[in-house]
Design a protein around this motif. Structure first.
Motif, PDB file in Angstrom:
ATOM      1  N   SER A  27       0.862  -1.157   0.060  1.00 41.93           N
ATOM      2  CA  SER A  27       0.166   0.020  -0.095  1.00 41.93           C
ATOM      3  C   SER A  27       0.740   1.107  -0.116  1.00 41.93           C
ATOM      4  CB  SER A  27      -0.854   0.095   1.086  1.00 41.93           C
ATOM      5  OG  SER A  27      -0.439  -0.103   2.252  1.00 41.93           O
ATOM      6  N   GLY A  28       2.108   0.989   0.088  1.00 42.08           N
ATOM      7  CA  GLY A  28       3.158   2.316  -0.302  1.00 42.08           C
ATOM      8  C   GLY A  28       3.561   2.755   1.147  1.00 42.08           C
ATOM      9  N   ILE A  29       3.471   2.179   2.106  1.00 42.46           N
ATOM     10  CA  ILE A  29       4.088   2.653   3.426  1.00 42.46           C
ATOM     11  C   ILE A  29       5.495   2.020   3.582  1.00 42.46           C
ATOM     12  CG2 ILE A  29       3.631   2.345   6.048  1.00 42.46           C
ATOM     13  CD1 ILE A  29       0.767   1.577   5.604  1.00 42.46           C
ATOM     14  N   GLN A  30       6.416   3.098   4.223  1.00 41.89           N
ATOM     15  CA  GLN A  30       7.673   2.617   4.494  1.00 41.89           C
ATOM     16  C   GLN A  30       7.792   1.736   5.358  1.00 41.89           C
ATOM     17  OE1 GLN A  30       9.673   4.546   2.497  1.00 41.89           O
ATOM     18  NE2 GLN A  30      11.596   3.415   3.272  1.00 41.89           N
ATOM     19  N   CYS A  31       8.762   0.744   5.209  1.00 42.30           N
ATOM     20  CA  CYS A  31       9.235  -0.178   5.856  1.00 42.30           C
ATOM     21  C   CYS A  31       9.843   0.348   7.291  1.00 42.30           C
ATOM     22  CB  CYS A  31       9.988  -1.461   5.326  1.00 42.30           C
ATOM     23  SG  CYS A  31       9.026  -2.242   4.374  1.00 42.30           S
ATOM     24  N   GLN A  32       9.629  -0.375   8.670  1.00 38.92           N
ATOM     25  CA  GLN A  32      10.320  -0.116   9.720  1.00 38.92           C
ATOM     26  C   GLN A  32      11.651  -1.144   9.735  1.00 38.92           C
ATOM     27  OE1 GLN A  32       8.262  -0.620  13.442  1.00 38.92           O
ATOM     28  NE2 GLN A  32       9.905  -1.889  14.295  1.00 38.92           N
ATOM     29  N   ALA A  33      12.683  -0.469  10.100  1.00 37.54           N
ATOM     30  CA  ALA A  33      13.917  -1.033  10.287  1.00 37.54           C
ATOM     31  C   ALA A  33      13.773  -2.394  11.216  1.00 37.54           C
ATOM     32  CB  ALA A  33      15.186  -0.314  10.608  1.00 37.54           C
ATOM     33  N   TRP A  34      14.650  -3.405  10.824  1.00 40.30           N
ATOM     34  CA  TRP A  34      14.495  -4.908  11.481  1.00 40.30           C
ATOM     35  C   TRP A  34      15.098  -4.744  12.983  1.00 40.30           C
ATOM     36  CZ3 TRP A  34      11.206  -8.405   9.759  1.00 40.30           C
ATOM     37  CH2 TRP A  34      10.788  -8.384   8.567  1.00 40.30           C
ATOM     38  N   ASN A  35      15.995  -3.910  13.136  1.00 41.07           N
ATOM     39  CA  ASN A  35      16.674  -3.767  14.322  1.00 41.07           C
ATOM     40  C   ASN A  35      15.837  -2.512  15.233  1.00 41.07           C
ATOM     41  OD1 ASN A  35      17.413  -1.722  13.280  1.00 41.07           O
ATOM     42  ND2 ASN A  35      19.763  -1.903  13.335  1.00 41.07           N
ATOM     43  N   SER A  36      14.800  -2.037  14.714  1.00 43.02           N
ATOM     44  CA  SER A  36      14.241  -1.063  15.495  1.00 43.02           C
ATOM     45  C   SER A  36      12.790  -1.730  16.086  1.00 43.02           C
ATOM     46  CB  SER A  36      13.728   0.167  14.587  1.00 43.02           C
ATOM     47  OG  SER A  36      12.926   1.090  15.261  1.00 43.02           O
ATOM     48  N   MET A  37      12.715  -1.272  17.276  1.00 44.22           N
ATOM     49  CA  MET A  37      11.368  -1.380  18.179  1.00 44.22           C
ATOM     50  C   MET A  37      10.125  -0.382  17.761  1.00 44.22           C
ATOM     51  SD  MET A  37      11.315  -4.543  19.139  1.00 44.22           S
ATOM     52  CE  MET A  37      13.052  -5.604  18.679  1.00 44.22           C
ATOM     53  N   ILE A  38      10.425   0.630  17.090  1.00 47.20           N
ATOM     54  CA  ILE A  38       9.516   1.802  17.009  1.00 47.20           C
ATOM     55  C   ILE A  38       9.004   2.046  15.437  1.00 47.20           C
ATOM     56  CG2 ILE A  38       9.295   4.173  17.120  1.00 47.20           C
ATOM     57  CD1 ILE A  38      11.667   4.082  19.228  1.00 47.20           C
ATOM     58  N   PRO A  39       7.780   1.829  15.167  1.00 49.14           N
ATOM     59  CA  PRO A  39       6.548   1.917  16.259  1.00 49.14           C
ATOM     60  C   PRO A  39       6.143   0.441  16.768  1.00 49.14           C
ATOM     61  CG  PRO A  39       5.776   2.189  13.924  1.00 49.14           C
ATOM     62  CD  PRO A  39       7.183   2.177  13.928  1.00 49.14           C
ATOM     63  N   HIS A  40       6.859  -0.528  16.245  1.00 53.94           N
ATOM     64  CA  HIS A  40       6.163  -1.790  16.734  1.00 53.94           C
ATOM     65  C   HIS A  40       7.114  -2.652  17.217  1.00 53.94           C
ATOM     66  CE1 HIS A  40       2.603  -0.765  14.209  1.00 53.94           C
ATOM     67  NE2 HIS A  40       3.435  -0.455  13.234  1.00 53.94           N
ATOM     68  N   GLY A  82       2.649 -15.731   0.917  1.00 57.07           N
ATOM     69  CA  GLY A  82       2.072 -14.264   0.801  1.00 57.07           C
ATOM     70  C   GLY A  82       3.153 -13.594   0.194  1.00 57.07           C
ATOM     71  N   GLY A  83       4.583 -14.158   0.525  1.00 56.27           N
ATOM     72  CA  GLY A  83       5.808 -13.434   0.076  1.00 56.27           C
ATOM     73  C   GLY A  83       6.371 -12.475   1.055  1.00 56.27           C
ATOM     74  N   PRO A  84       7.281 -11.770   0.676  1.00 56.44           N
ATOM     75  CA  PRO A  84       8.267 -10.872   1.586  1.00 56.44           C
ATOM     76  C   PRO A  84       7.252 -10.089   2.281  1.00 56.44           C
ATOM     77  CG  PRO A  84       9.386 -11.312  -0.302  1.00 56.44           C
ATOM     78  CD  PRO A  84       8.088 -11.871  -0.565  1.00 56.44           C
ATOM     79  N   TRP A  85       7.744  -9.244   3.439  1.00 56.11           N
ATOM     80  CA  TRP A  85       6.978  -8.447   4.217  1.00 56.11           C
ATOM     81  C   TRP A  85       7.700  -7.516   5.009  1.00 56.11           C
ATOM     82  CZ3 TRP A  85       7.144  -8.787   9.499  1.00 56.11           C
ATOM     83  CH2 TRP A  85       7.638 -10.227   9.833  1.00 56.11           C
ATOM     84  N   CYS A  86       6.978  -6.694   5.845  1.00 55.70           N
ATOM     85  CA  CYS A  86       7.834  -5.918   6.964  1.00 55.70           C
ATOM     86  C   CYS A  86       6.954  -5.329   7.679  1.00 55.70           C
ATOM     87  CB  CYS A  86       8.714  -4.957   6.084  1.00 55.70           C
ATOM     88  SG  CYS A  86       7.770  -3.616   5.493  1.00 55.70           S
ATOM     89  N   PHE A  87       7.395  -5.012   8.842  1.00 46.94           N
ATOM     90  CA  PHE A  87       6.724  -4.274   9.942  1.00 46.94           C
ATOM     91  C   PHE A  87       6.608  -2.800   9.245  1.00 46.94           C
ATOM     92  CE2 PHE A  87       8.449  -7.515  12.485  1.00 46.94           C
ATOM     93  CZ  PHE A  87       7.261  -8.141  13.047  1.00 46.94           C
ATOM     94  N   THR A  88       5.636  -2.011   9.565  1.00 49.84           N
ATOM     95  CA  THR A  88       5.660  -0.566   8.837  1.00 49.84           C
ATOM     96  C   THR A  88       5.777   0.365   9.853  1.00 49.84           C
ATOM     97  OG1 THR A  88       3.429   0.080   9.420  1.00 49.84           O
ATOM     98  CG2 THR A  88       3.540  -1.711   7.550  1.00 49.84           C
ATOM     99  N   THR A  89       6.246   1.659   9.169  1.00 42.71           N
ATOM    100  CA  THR A  89       6.258   2.820  10.134  1.00 42.71           C
ATOM    101  C   THR A  89       4.968   3.549  10.278  1.00 42.71           C
ATOM    102  OG1 THR A  89       6.864   3.968   7.805  1.00 42.71           O
ATOM    103  CG2 THR A  89       8.658   3.136   8.983  1.00 42.71           C
ATOM    104  N   SER A  90       4.084   2.907  10.048  1.00 48.36           N
ATOM    105  CA  SER A  90       2.768   3.528  10.395  1.00 48.36           C
ATOM    106  C   SER A  90       2.007   2.774  11.839  1.00 48.36           C
ATOM    107  CB  SER A  90       1.661   3.485   9.246  1.00 48.36           C
ATOM    108  OG  SER A  90       0.266   3.605   9.727  1.00 48.36           O
ATOM    109  N   PRO A  91       1.785   3.665  12.677  1.00 48.92           N
ATOM    110  CA  PRO A  91       1.410   3.030  14.008  1.00 48.92           C
ATOM    111  C   PRO A  91       0.176   2.247  13.846  1.00 48.92           C
ATOM    112  CG  PRO A  91       2.146   5.262  14.281  1.00 48.92           C
ATOM    113  CD  PRO A  91       1.982   4.921  12.871  1.00 48.92           C
ATOM    114  N   GLU A  92      -0.748   2.446  12.786  1.00 51.18           N
ATOM    115  CA  GLU A  92      -1.971   2.005  12.529  1.00 51.18           C
ATOM    116  C   GLU A  92      -1.840   0.470  11.825  1.00 51.18           C
ATOM    117  OE1 GLU A  92      -1.583   5.223  11.678  1.00 51.18           O
ATOM    118  OE2 GLU A  92      -2.185   5.783  13.850  1.00 51.18           O
ATOM    119  N   MET A  93      -0.837   0.433  11.172  1.00 51.59           N
ATOM    120  CA  MET A  93      -0.624  -0.856  10.551  1.00 51.59           C
ATOM    121  C   MET A  93       0.873  -1.784  11.033  1.00 51.59           C
ATOM    122  SD  MET A  93      -0.710  -1.924   6.445  1.00 51.59           S
ATOM    123  CE  MET A  93      -2.689  -1.414   6.325  1.00 51.59           C
TER     124      MET A  93
END
Length: 376
Positions: free
Chosen positions: A97-110, A137-148
């Motif tokens: 959906s076009g949301i930037q991914c959260q870095a894997w070594n980060s705990m913010i926002p998730h 489903g294939g490759p994924w990531c935690f997002t930088t959006s607190p809502e997703m």
């Protein structure tokens, strides 16, 4: 050769006899303090350079140097995925959906437990899309959006990136896995499966690397596999939409003569050179076969006309004689061939001309030189 502008990037070198030895150490990371992503082999000094980076790494530039052979691990540079994408190690970092991914070594926002130290070998670097558990489903990531919390990334399947026309004889794309997910064997190697399709013997078949090809008129592209128990398998490559045909793939059609090996012959000759009638392509009598009009739709397998659907030396057909399965239609003249040029009748048994080059331009050995080898 890859030149590192960023001095922190690591390189290891060692004298080795072959590129294969160099590749084995890179794939196993044997004796290396970093993940080997590429290597360059100096053919002159026989020195291998293992690289902790590739051509897509920041602070790296490519330099033309004919002394080197450069190899990059495909999982790090390909822009598509095989199967579930568990081996994907590319640099896409935006979700579907076009949301930037959260870095894997980060705990913010998730907050999460997918730490690079917990999933060694899964390349959880930066914020790149990954599938560390090989889930659907294939490759994924935690997002930088607190809502997703997380979302899959929009990375296409390699089988859908390119398409093939006809039965894929002219396919020259980068698919290098079979439809069941097995990795292909390189065409220039004879392990784990020995085969006749050496690149030097078939220079026009596109035998680059370990990519799927169709050199022998099968239903679609295929390859030998790295599985010792599976000699070969078909590859999953979609068929191009109707009307999409590269001009280089088009076969020159002829009706009264044949060009090249006669793949484009569309005439109505329906007997082999000796006069025996051809069997209809849509018939299984007297000879059963799988070269049917339904399977080879673009080969014009009408009636019982001579055709060359499988890349044979010339147009042929199954015969109506139960004792003769196939026969060549070598009585069809070659296009633009004058009477002064060499030619032969039938199967060429009585040919006494002086042509001494093969179809691909290779010079023939003298018969007396090799006669003892042939007898053995």
């Amino acid at each position: 050769m890859l030149i590192k502008v960023n001095k922190t990037l690591e390189v290891k070198t060692k004298l080795l006899n072959t590129t294969e030895q160099c590749a084995k150490r890179c794939s196993r990371n044997k004796g290396l303090s970093f993940t080997c992503k590429a290597f360059a082999y100096d053919r002159v000094t026989k020195r291998c350079h293992w690289l902790s980076f590739n051509s897509l790494t920041n602070g790296v530039r490519k330099k033309q140097d004919h002394a080197f052979d450069l190899f990059e691990k495909k999982d790090y540079v390909r822009n598509c995925i095989i199967g579930k994408g568990a081996e994907y190690k590319g640099t896409i970092s935006i979700t579907k959906s076009g949301i930037q991914c959260q870095a894997w070594n980060s705990m913010i926002p998730h907050e999460h437990s997918f730490l690079p130290s917990s999933y060694r070998g899964k390349d959880l670097r930066e914020n790149y899309c990954r599938n560390p558990r090989g889930e659907e489903g294939g490759p994924w990531c935690f997002t930088t959006s607190p809502e997703m919390r997380h979302e899959v990334c929009d990375i296409p399947l390699c089988s859908e990136v390119e398409c093939m026309t006809c039965n894929g004889e002219s396919y020259r794309g980068p698919m290098d896995h079979t439809e069941s997910g097995k990795e292909c064997q390189r065409w220039d190697l004879q392990r784990p499966h020995k085969h006749k399709f050496r690149p030097e013997r078939y220079p026009d078949k596109g035998f680059d690397d370990n990519y799927c090809r169709n050199p022998d008129g099968k239903l679609r592209p295929w390859c030998y596999t790295l599985d010792p128990n599976t000699p070969w398998e078909f590859c999953a490559i979609k068929t191009c939409d109707v009307g999409i045909l590269n001009s280089t793939e088009a076969v020159a059609e002829t009706t009264t003569c044949i060009q090249g090996q006669g793949e484009g012959y569309r005439g109505t000759v329906n007997t082999i050179w000796s006069g025996i009638q051809c069997q209809r392509w849509d018939s299984q009598f007297p000879h059963q076969h799988n070269i049917t009009p339904e399977s080879f739709k673009c080969k014009d397998l009408r009636e019982n006309y001579c055709r060359n659907p499988d890349g044979s030396e010339s147009p042929w057909c199954f015969t109506t004689d139960p004792n003769i399965r196939i026969g060549y239609c070598s009585q069809i003249p070659k296009c633009d061939e004058s009477n002064e040029q060499d030619c032969y009748r039938g199967n060429g048994r009585n040919y006494m001309g002086n042509l001494s080059k093969t179809r691909f331009g290779l010079t023939c050995s003298t018969w007396d030189k090799n006669i003892e080898d042939l007898r053995r």
